[in-house]
Motif scaffolding. Structure first.
Motif, PDB file in Angstrom:
ATOM      1  N   THR A  10       0.827  -1.216   0.000  1.00  0.00           N
ATOM      2  CA  THR A  10       0.000   0.000   0.000  1.00  0.00           C
ATOM      3  C   THR A  10       0.856   1.259   0.000  1.00  0.00           C
ATOM      4  OG1 THR A  10      -0.079  -0.083   2.404  1.00  0.00           O
ATOM      5  CG2 THR A  10      -1.963  -1.030   1.204  1.00  0.00           C
ATOM      6  N   GLU A  11       2.153   1.080   0.125  1.00  0.00           N
ATOM      7  CA  GLU A  11       3.035   2.242   0.145  1.00  0.00           C
ATOM      8  C   GLU A  11       4.226   1.964  -0.754  1.00  0.00           C
ATOM      9  OE1 GLU A  11       3.559   3.946   4.203  1.00  0.00           O
ATOM     10  OE2 GLU A  11       5.659   3.956   3.483  1.00  0.00           O
ATOM     11  N   TRP A  12       4.483   2.818  -1.708  1.00  0.00           N
ATOM     12  CA  TRP A  12       5.560   2.572  -2.660  1.00  0.00           C
ATOM     13  C   TRP A  12       6.537   3.735  -2.664  1.00  0.00           C
ATOM     14  CZ3 TRP A  12       6.128  -1.576  -6.208  1.00  0.00           C
ATOM     15  CH2 TRP A  12       5.129  -2.570  -6.110  1.00  0.00           C
ATOM     16  N   THR A  13       7.812   3.393  -2.617  1.00  0.00           N
ATOM     17  CA  THR A  13       8.862   4.410  -2.618  1.00  0.00           C
ATOM     18  C   THR A  13       9.733   4.278  -3.849  1.00  0.00           C
ATOM     19  OG1 THR A  13       8.956   4.144  -0.221  1.00  0.00           O
ATOM     20  CG2 THR A  13      10.695   5.446  -1.254  1.00  0.00           C
ATOM     21  N   PHE A  14       9.980   5.425  -4.504  1.00  0.00           N
ATOM     22  CA  PHE A  14      10.854   5.432  -5.681  1.00  0.00           C
ATOM     23  C   PHE A  14      11.981   6.430  -5.463  1.00  0.00           C
ATOM     24  CE2 PHE A  14       8.259   3.024  -8.684  1.00  0.00           C
ATOM     25  CZ  PHE A  14       6.993   3.109  -8.120  1.00  0.00           C
ATOM     26  N   THR A  15      13.160   6.102  -6.012  1.00  0.00           N
ATOM     27  CA  THR A  15      14.289   7.024  -5.962  1.00  0.00           C
ATOM     28  C   THR A  15      14.606   7.462  -7.385  1.00  0.00           C
ATOM     29  OG1 THR A  15      15.166   5.600  -4.219  1.00  0.00           O
ATOM     30  CG2 THR A  15      16.608   7.343  -5.063  1.00  0.00           C
ATOM     31  N   LEU A  16      14.781   8.773  -7.572  1.00  0.00           N
ATOM     32  CA  LEU A  16      15.049   9.285  -8.913  1.00  0.00           C
ATOM     33  C   LEU A  16      16.521   9.149  -9.275  1.00  0.00           C
ATOM     34  CD1 LEU A  16      12.901  12.548  -8.968  1.00  0.00           C
ATOM     35  CD2 LEU A  16      12.389  10.339  -9.989  1.00  0.00           C
ATOM     36  N   LYS A  17      16.754   8.965 -10.570  1.00  0.00           N
ATOM     37  CA  LYS A  17      18.141   8.912 -11.058  1.00  0.00           C
ATOM     38  C   LYS A  17      18.766  10.299 -11.012  1.00  0.00           C
ATOM     39  CE  LYS A  17      17.356   5.288 -14.531  1.00  0.00           C
ATOM     40  NZ  LYS A  17      17.025   5.033 -15.923  1.00  0.00           N
ATOM     41  N   ASP A  18      20.075  10.344 -11.261  1.00  0.00           N
ATOM     42  CA  ASP A  18      20.722  11.625 -11.488  1.00  0.00           C
ATOM     43  C   ASP A  18      20.669  11.925 -12.971  1.00  0.00           C
ATOM     44  OD1 ASP A  18      23.193  10.479  -9.203  1.00  0.00           O
ATOM     45  OD2 ASP A  18      21.546  11.884  -8.814  1.00  0.00           O
ATOM     46  N   ASP A  19      21.094  13.126 -13.327  1.00  0.00           N
ATOM     47  CA  ASP A  19      21.187  13.466 -14.752  1.00  0.00           C
ATOM     48  C   ASP A  19      19.866  13.393 -15.497  1.00  0.00           C
ATOM     49  OD1 ASP A  19      24.443  11.963 -15.315  1.00  0.00           O
ATOM     50  OD2 ASP A  19      23.850  13.971 -14.634  1.00  0.00           O
ATOM     51  N   ILE A  20      18.810  13.853 -14.847  1.00  0.00           N
ATOM     52  CA  ILE A  20      17.543  13.933 -15.581  1.00  0.00           C
ATOM     53  C   ILE A  20      17.093  15.391 -15.590  1.00  0.00           C
ATOM     54  CG2 ILE A  20      16.713  11.582 -15.306  1.00  0.00           C
ATOM     55  CD1 ILE A  20      15.299  12.374 -12.796  1.00  0.00           C
ATOM     56  N   PHE A  21      16.792  15.910 -16.776  1.00  0.00           N
ATOM     57  CA  PHE A  21      16.523  17.334 -16.927  1.00  0.00           C
ATOM     58  C   PHE A  21      15.324  17.620 -17.805  1.00  0.00           C
ATOM     59  CE2 PHE A  21      20.501  18.336 -15.009  1.00  0.00           C
ATOM     60  CZ  PHE A  21      21.391  17.375 -15.447  1.00  0.00           C
ATOM     61  N   PHE A  22      14.720  18.772 -17.559  1.00  0.00           N
ATOM     62  CA  PHE A  22      13.689  19.274 -18.474  1.00  0.00           C
ATOM     63  C   PHE A  22      14.376  19.938 -19.654  1.00  0.00           C
ATOM     64  CE2 PHE A  22       9.926  18.336 -16.317  1.00  0.00           C
ATOM     65  CZ  PHE A  22      10.038  18.624 -14.964  1.00  0.00           C
ATOM     66  N   GLN A  23      13.605  20.417 -20.608  1.00  0.00           N
ATOM     67  CA  GLN A  23      14.201  20.943 -21.830  1.00  0.00           C
ATOM     68  C   GLN A  23      14.923  22.257 -21.621  1.00  0.00           C
ATOM     69  OE1 GLN A  23      10.246  21.273 -23.726  1.00  0.00           O
ATOM     70  NE2 GLN A  23      10.868  23.316 -24.359  1.00  0.00           N
ATOM     71  N   ASP A  24      14.737  22.899 -20.473  1.00  0.00           N
ATOM     72  CA  ASP A  24      15.463  24.145 -20.261  1.00  0.00           C
ATOM     73  C   ASP A  24      16.666  23.933 -19.349  1.00  0.00           C
ATOM     74  OD1 ASP A  24      13.262  25.546 -17.705  1.00  0.00           O
ATOM     75  OD2 ASP A  24      14.210  23.590 -17.948  1.00  0.00           O
ATOM     76  N   GLY A  25      16.970  22.685 -19.055  1.00  0.00           N
ATOM     77  CA  GLY A  25      18.158  22.396 -18.262  1.00  0.00           C
ATOM     78  C   GLY A  25      17.908  22.242 -16.774  1.00  0.00           C
TER      79      GLY A  25
END
Lengths: 321, 331, 564
Positions: C106-121
């Motif tokens: 019922t509870e989910w945890t995610f960790t984000l990668k590095d080096d991920i960007f939107f189109q403006d940096g």
């Protein structure tokens, strides 16, 4: 009858409908018929028209005789592995299927053309009758009585003629529920077309109204209704005939165009325009399916137009005397 | 004269107003609920009520028309707060299916329809008037017969049939032309020409046929009239007879018609654009009807009507310039 | 939950149905194909009949647009690439793994990668992911995937971030961590976050409910550089996208150009002709009429074939007489000539006959045929027997809802013919195309039977069987359980399967439930449509992806060579 035509079947212009003079040559009907009979193009056109009418009327009989319904699928006449391509040459022409079969369903094209003729003619003739009636009534009212009545009718006509007819018809037809489609089509077609007839009739009536014979009728105390029916209407006869004859191909073309766009007659009811629409995807491998309804449409519209043209010519000549 | 102009413009405005009301009413009564096309798969009663509110469909009928008409002049807003949608004047409506103001959509596509209309008009005027004149002057000869046969075909052949046949022959079989892809002239003149030449021809063929018949009939008629005979009897140069005396009255009906036909065409050549895949106003109309995108359908209908009304006024005014009798009568 | 929603292609000019679909699973072969290495660079063209529904991933939701979204958007997880062995496998995208659940899922945890960007940096943070979800729940735009609304705690009466502020059930303890609190145990949540509504957007970027449709903010390898609605879409590279952070997308071409609003037959002609820029083009499914023209080897070489992953079926309204009688429904199941329906749909090249509700592309699919007949041509004799037992020896009348679209027309008429052989008189009730889904989704307006289709949201029975056959999913409006099937045993089993913690076990159970449901015959599966498409001769690495209705996976396709 439609000016402007937008992109519907081409129309004809009432370019020079000269004013009717009183009391034409003795027995104009005989003269006209004789003239028409001597023109080969008219004879051929008339022949085609008869052919189509017979085809349309005899369609149920043909169905009985051949046992092929325009709705029946013939899966053995098409190749399912190739998406339903008709087997054999010329789109599946054979002793059983004179015009071949429709790709994908295997329906007999000849029967569909015959029933399609029924649909086209029924709608066109019905619309012509309605339009002519409305046009004559309103035109005569406006032309004869003038004044406020004329103003009202003319404004109404202006209003209707300003409509982008095709767009409105398409939008209307696509919004309306799938009820009695042919009836709906007749109504929608007529609503926008009657002003063109009315306009011509009105003009004619206005000129006639001041003619001698009308004067004398009035002098002898005839009521307006009598004058209208006994004096003016008969003299409009020629015009009405010409207008009607030239309306029919217009409506055939319009109904076909609407069915082509998918808002006319609802499948599986056959319609020439709708057959052309379905044939578009196939014309590279089965051109007959495209050509046949197209030619039928072409010849039918052409024939009515040729006859109408010549009738008009006769009418004009009769008056130019 | 000024009074006449004002009178005509006023009459036109009234007609337009009536058309607007009529169109709105018809669509209001007939159209299926646009909410379903907008909320897609997740239509709950709440959602639908929300959409109705946003589109102003929960208001009384007269208020809706008023909002619509006033929106034409001052713009309007849909919804409230942060997510309100602003539709700047002239607000012809907002398409929630495509998230665009209808005016924007039309303006984007107008260049294609305009190019189509102008190109076709040039062709059909030349062919129609030219053909009609030649036919009239050489009446009864093979020239005349030939022209009349072509004209007859032009009005009898369904234009979508011609379009499809042409495309099939020229593009698929003979490969003389590529598939039409509308590009602005500046970008690639050759491709531009290749894209438009077929639709121009198809439209022009149809209209030219009508105009040929009309002009020919009118010219023949005029030529047979009294004043022409007089002019000839007087010994006037036949060319002047033709140009000055015959042509004008023969052409004025054609002019009237041209005004309306051209204006209608600017409103989009629905069938031709659809068949050739050109993204003009006509195709926009066709597509929006399929998708039941009501605001667009209404707006295009009104636009087309407006164009015809304006054209009528312009033609009437021109008429009064060309033909003094009209002016006198008007006064 | 996805309904097939069709926008009619061109007015009467198209002969093929473009099923809008969702994801599906399992493997399926690429027949022939433009394999071979793709090179970096060049412009890839796409020819299409219609525009995408929305550029905003909160609103768009069908196979075609979902495929497109992958070029400009990324989510926590996503499908594998079309060029892998199992494209419908879910792999990490912005997240480092498929999520860590607590004990009861019922509870989910995610960790984000590095080096991920939107189109403006600017870097993509967990707050951006949360914001993306929160804005998607705004009722004004919540027309896309419902997998945030259904699963997240408190999402039911949450009116979106613009009206209600933050959603408590999404926590962001730090920039790289995000925690979701669900309202039910959900073992497959790792797949759910691949849905487009979980696309991140900059939380302080002036993003409104209407701005993304006009100005998408990209998190993927490309940005939208030009958009003329209904005409063209142009994508150029997003210079801030880090290839190393993305194990799925290859992003070979420098740019993509969509040409929209083309007629189906024109597209087919161009793909066959393979002229000029069309050599670098791909498109959608071909028309039946083009089948005979692609038989020559040079075109077969660049033809791809696979299943779309959706099922077309005949729904029988179990609340109407005599369809409430099991024997009657079984009789209908026997009587239908599926071969004929197959031919009507375009023949064996474009359709497979379906005997199960779940398509073969779904994980856990079981193959069976409860109502067999010779050559799948139907068994009217057996049908008549059953009808006799049920007391309908003389047959009865049946009203069939359908749209006036050529393929559906043909299918309906073929059903009409085969049922006539069993004395069942089918009346075709033609419903306006625009109103069709509205009407059959309203129990008070639908009639006896309807032809419908369904695609699973991702390749599991969990997104297929419940919407169509669960008793609690019968709604007054927008109803997907057209058969109005409410069987206690089935409902209980569904609840049981949902509680399973092993996703594979669950999928197997769904496959078995398919059989159980069809024993009650609330619907008759008809066909599984195939995706057959022709690519330009300079196209490489084109693979059909069952997750996107058999469309070519945009993220891995490229050109064979680029010459200036």
């Amino acid at each position: 009858m439609s000016a402007p035509a937008s992109e519907l079947a081409g129309g004809t212009r009432k370019g020079a409908l000269s004013t009717l003079d009183s009391g034409s040559a003795p027995n104009p009907v005989k003269r006209v018929v004789a003239a028409l009979r001597s023109t080969p193009s008219v004879v051929v056109s008339f022949g085609w028209i008869i052919f189509i009418v017979v085809l349309a009327l005899a369609a149920p009989l043909l169905e009985q005789i051949t046992g092929i319904s325009p709705y029946a699928y013939h899966e053995n006449a098409i190749d399912p592995a190739l998406g339903g391509l008709p087997l054999g040459q010329w789109g599946g022409v054979s002793a059983e299927h004179w015009f071949g079969v429709e790709p994908g369903s295997g329906r007999d094209i000849f029967m569909r053309i015959a029933y399609g003729a029924q649909v086209s003619l029924t709608i066109a003739v019905a619309a012509t009758i309605v339009t002519t009636t409305l046009g004559v009534v309103f035109g005569m009212l406006a032309g004869f009585f003038g004044g406020v009545l004329d103003q009202l009718v003319s404004r109404l006509m202006d209003f209707l003629m300003a409509f982008p007819a095709l767009i409105f018809m398409i939008a209307l037809l696509s919004a309306l529920p799938a009820g009695n489609r042919p009836l709906l089509l007749v109504i929608v077609l007529s609503i926008f077309a009657w002003p063109y007839t009315a306009r011509v009739v009105r003009g004619q009536t206005m000129s006639l109204r001041n003619g001698e014979f009308v004067e004398s009728a009035r002098a002898s105390g005839a009521s307006p209704a009598r004058i209208a029916f006994k004096e003016i209407l008969p003299n409009l006869r020629g015009t009405i005939i010409v207008l009607s004859t030239l309306s029919v191909p217009q409506y055939i073309g319009t109904e076909a165009a609407l069915s082509f766009l998918g808002v006319g007659v609802i499948p599986p009811t056959p319609s020439w325009g709708q057959m052309i629409a379905s044939s578009v995807a196939w014309y590279a491998v089965d051109p007959m399916y495209f050509v046949i309804p197209g030619l039928f449409l072409f010849f039918t519209v052409l024939s009515f137009t040729v006859v109408g043209d010549h009738l008009q010519r006769q009418l004009d000549e009769g008056d130019a005397a | 004269m000024l009074f006449y102009i004002l009178k005509r413009v006023a009459a036109g405005a009234i007609v337009l107003f009536l058309i607007t009301v009529f169109t709105y009413t018809v669509f209001f009564v007939l159209s299926p609920d646009p909410a379903y096309m907008i909320c897609g798969k997740t239509c709950t009663p709440d959602r639908i009520a929300d959409i109705h509110e946003k589109l102003g469909l929960d208001k009384p009928f007269w208020e809706q028309i008023w909002i619509f008409i006033s929106g034409l002049f001052v713009g309007r807003e849909y919804g409230e707060g942060v997510n309100a949608v602003h539709c700047t004047a002239p607000c012809l409506g907002y398409s929630f299916q495509t998230s665009q103001s209808v005016f924007e959509m039309i303006v984007q596509r107008l260049p294609v329809s305009a190019t189509l209309a102008v190109g076709a008009a040039v062709l059909w005027l030349l062919a129609g008037i030219g053909g009609g004149l030649i036919g009239a002057v050489k009446k009864g000869t093979w020239w005349d017969r030939g022209i009349m046969v072509v004209a007859l075909s032009g009005i009898s052949l369904p234009n979508y049939f011609v379009a499809l046949a042409l495309q099939y022959i020229l593009v698929v079989k003979l490969k003389w032309l590529p598939f039409p892809t509308a590009v602005p002239f500046a970008d690639d003149p050759l491709q531009w020409f290749q894209a438009y030449i077929m639709p121009w021809f198809v439209l022009a063929f149809m209209y030219a046929a009508m105009y040929t018949r009309l002009v020919r009939a009118n010219v023949i008629d005029t030529l047979g009239q009294g004043f022409i005979r007089t002019a000839r009897a007087k010994g006037l140069d036949p060319n002047i007879v033709m140009g000055k005396h015959a042509l004008r009255p023969a052409l004025t009906p054609a002019l009237t018609l041209f005004g309306m036909d051209f204006a209608a065409l600017l409103g989009g050549a629905l069938i031709t654009e659809t068949v050739f895949g050109l993204n003009g106003v006509g195709k926009l109309t066709a597509d929006s009807i399929t998708q039941n995108d009501q605001p667009v359908i209404m707006a295009v209908t009104l636009l087309a009507a407006a164009l015809v009304v304006v054209a009528n006024i312009v033609v009437d005014l021109l008429y009064s310039v060309l033909d003094p009798r009209v002016r006198v009568k008007a006064q | 939950m996805m309904k097939k929603r069709n926008v009619v292609l061109g007015l009467g000019l198209a002969a093929a149905l473009a099923l809008t679909g969702c994801s599906s699973g399992g493997g399926s072969a690429d027949g022939g194909g433009s394999s071979g290495e793709a090179v970096k660079g060049g412009t890839l063209h796409v020819l299409a009949t219609t525009d995408f529904s929305h550029l905003d991933p909160a609103q768009g939701w069908d196979g075609g647009v979902n495929n497109f979204y992958r070029l400009i958007y990324r989510q926590l997880t996503t499908f594998a690439g079309g060029d892998t062995d199992d494209p419908t496998e879910i792999v990490p995208d912005l997240a480092t793994d498929l999520g860590t659940p607590n004990e009861d899922n019922t509870e989910w945890t995610f960790t984000l990668k590095d080096d991920i960007f939107f189109q403006d940096g600017t870097e993509i943070t967990s707050e951006d992911v949360r914001f993306g979800v929160e804005r998607s729940l705004d009722p004004d735009i919540a027309v896309g995937s419902p997998y945030a609304k259904i699963l997240l705690e408190g999402a039911d009466d949450y009116e979106g971030v613009y009206k209600d502020g933050h959603l408590d059930s999404i926590e962001t303890p730090d920039d790289k961590t995000i925690v979701f609190h669900l309202n039910q145990p959900y073992a497959d949540f790792g797949s759910a976050v691949a849905q487009p509504v979980y696309t991140p957007f900059p939380v302080d970027g002036d993003v409104t409910t209407t701005s993304i449709d006009k100005q998408p903010i990209s998190s993927g390898p490309y940005v939208v550089s030009e958009y003329k609605p209904g005409s063209t879409i142009v994508l150029e590279r997003n210079e801030y996208w880090e290839p190393d952070s993305d194990e799925v997308r290859k992003a070979y071409p420098d740019s993509f150009v969509w040409t929209l609003g083309l007629d189906n037959s024109t597209i087919d002609e161009r793909m066959i002709a393979d002229q000029g820029d069309d050599k670098n083009a791909i498109s959608g499914i071909i028309l039946a009429s083009s089948l005979s023209r692609i038989q020559e080897p040079s075109i077969q070489e660049r033809t791809l074939e696979g299943l779309k992953g959706c099922t077309t079926y005949l729904a029988l309204n179990t609340t109407k007489e005599p369809l409430n009688d099991l024997k009657v429904r079984q009789a209908i199941s026997y009587a239908i000539d599926k071969k004929s329906v197959q031919t009507a749909t375009g023949g064996p090249a474009l359709t497979d006959i379906a005997n199960t509700m779940l398509p073969p592309t779904v994980k856990g699919h079981q193959d069976f045929d409860l109502y067999p007949s010779e050559n799948s041509e139907g068994d009217p004799e057996k049908a008549k027997e059953l009808l006799k037992e049920a007391g309908y020896e003389d047959g009865f009348e049946l009203s069939l809802d359908m749209r006036a679209v050529p393929v559906t027309q043909a299918q309906a008429e073929s059903i009409q013919e085969s049922l006539a052989k069993a004395n069942i008189d089918v009346k075709l009730n033609v419903v306006d195309t625009a109103k069709y889904w509205q009407i059959i989704g309203t129990p008070s307006q639908q009639t006896d039977a309807a032809i419908a289709g369904w695609c699973p949201d991702w390749p599991t029975g969990a997104t297929f069987l419940p919407p169509l056959f669960e008793g609690s999913q019968i709604f007054d409006q927008g109803n997907s359980n057209i058969a109005q099937f409410d069987n206690e045993e089935v409902n209980e089993r569904m609840a049981e399967i949902r509680k399973m913690t092993d996703v594979d076990e669950a999928n197997k159970a769904w496959g078995e439930l398919d059989k159980q449901i069809l024993e009650s015959a609330p619907a008759v599966p008809l066909t599984w449509e195939k995706a057959v498409t022709v690519t330009g001769s300079n196209i490489a690495n084109a693979h059909l992806h069952e997750g996107y209705s058999g469309g070519i996976d945009y993220t891995v396709v490229g050109l064979k060579s680029v010459d200036e």
